[in-house]
Design a protein around this motif. Structure first.
Motif, short mmCIF file in Angstrom:
data_model
loop_
_atom_site.label_atom_id
_atom_site.label_comp_id
_atom_site.label_asym_id
_atom_site.label_seq_id
_atom_site.Cartn_x
_atom_site.Cartn_y
_atom_site.Cartn_z
N VAL A 42 0.74 -1.23 0.02
CA VAL A 42 0.14 -0.13 -0.19
C VAL A 42 0.96 0.93 -0.28
CG1 VAL A 42 -1.61 1.42 1.15
CG2 VAL A 42 -2.12 -0.97 1.15
N ARG A 43 2.21 1.74 0.67
CA ARG A 43 2.74 2.42 0.59
C ARG A 43 3.64 2.51 -0.60
NH1 ARG A 43 4.62 1.59 5.31
NH2 ARG A 43 6.27 -0.02 4.61
N ILE A 44 3.69 1.53 -1.09
CA ILE A 44 4.76 2.00 -2.41
C ILE A 44 3.71 2.52 -3.62
CG2 ILE A 44 5.47 0.37 -4.44
CD1 ILE A 44 6.88 -1.26 -2.07
N ALA A 45 2.48 1.69 -3.39
CA ALA A 45 1.27 1.92 -4.86
C ALA A 45 1.20 3.87 -4.57
CB ALA A 45 -0.13 0.73 -4.21
N GLN A 46 0.52 4.00 -2.69
CA GLN A 46 0.73 5.80 -3.15
C GLN A 46 1.13 5.98 -3.73
OE1 GLN A 46 -0.11 5.37 1.07
NE2 GLN A 46 -2.13 5.25 0.65
N GLY A 47 2.70 5.55 -3.56
CA GLY A 47 3.80 6.80 -4.01
C GLY A 47 4.63 7.41 -2.50
N PRO A 48 5.41 8.37 -3.04
CA PRO A 48 6.12 9.18 -2.16
C PRO A 48 5.37 9.83 -1.13
CG PRO A 48 7.47 9.67 -4.24
CD PRO A 48 6.30 8.38 -4.94
N GLU A 49 4.87 10.28 -0.01
CA GLU A 49 4.41 11.26 0.89
C GLU A 49 5.13 12.50 0.44
OE1 GLU A 49 2.91 10.04 4.36
OE2 GLU A 49 3.35 8.39 4.08
N THR A 50 4.83 13.52 0.32
CA THR A 50 5.30 15.05 -0.30
C THR A 50 5.22 15.46 1.50
OG1 THR A 50 3.55 14.83 -2.32
CG2 THR A 50 4.60 17.17 -1.26
N PRO A 51 6.41 15.74 1.57
CA PRO A 51 6.77 16.44 2.98
C PRO A 51 5.67 18.17 2.59
CG PRO A 51 8.78 16.37 1.78
CD PRO A 51 7.30 15.65 0.88
N ALA A 52 4.77 17.65 4.24
CA ALA A 52 4.77 19.26 5.13
C ALA A 52 5.64 19.92 4.61
CB ALA A 52 3.79 19.09 6.28
#
Length: 142
Positions: free
Chosen positions: A110-120
């Motif tokens: 799930v983490r990989i599929a969501q892609g890198p999170e954009t940091p706040a």
């Protein structure tokens, strides 16, 4: 995919290269008695179903997987889920059957599929120009 088709595809996926009927036959014969024509028919069926592509080599063919075992497993899961009259309940039941290792793999997927999170963006410091447009730094001391 039937049991024999799965046994054949397992070899095609494991070897990860174009294979001949003879190669698959010889490997299968280590586990069971099977005829050349049976393996040839299975590979032809897999070709008709779109699981392998083939290229002529003399009077025979070389067969190669069209997709990975992972893609096949994903398609099976998707088909099963799509047939449910309550997809959410089906997922809850499926998650309940998972081992801790499988749940961790799911979490990773799930983490990989969501892609890198954009940091706040970092919080603005008190008194910075962007925080209060009417501040002294924003007026420039005219």
């Amino acid at each position: 995919m039937g049991e024999l088709e799965d046994a054949v595809m397992t070899r095609v996926w494991k070897w990860n290269r174009p294979v001949t009927v003879r190669e698959v036959l010889e490997d299968l014969q280590q586990e069971r008695s099977i005829a050349y024509t049976t393996v040839m028919t299975v590979l032809d069926n897999l070709h008709q179903k779109g699981w392998v592509r083939r290229e002529a080599e003399g009077r025979a063919y070389r067969y190669e997987a069209v997709s990975t075992r992972a893609a096949y497993a994903a398609a099976l899961m998707n088909d099963a889920w799509a047939q449910s009259d309550n997809p959410a309940a089906a997922l809850v039941a499926f998650f309940g059957m998972m081992s801790e290792e499988q749940r961790q793999a799911l979490s990773d997927a799930v983490r990989i599929a969501q892609g890198p999170e954009t940091p706040a963006p970092p919080p603005a410091e008190a008194g910075s120009a962007g925080e209060n447009p009417g501040s002294a730094t924003g007026s420039g001391g005219r």
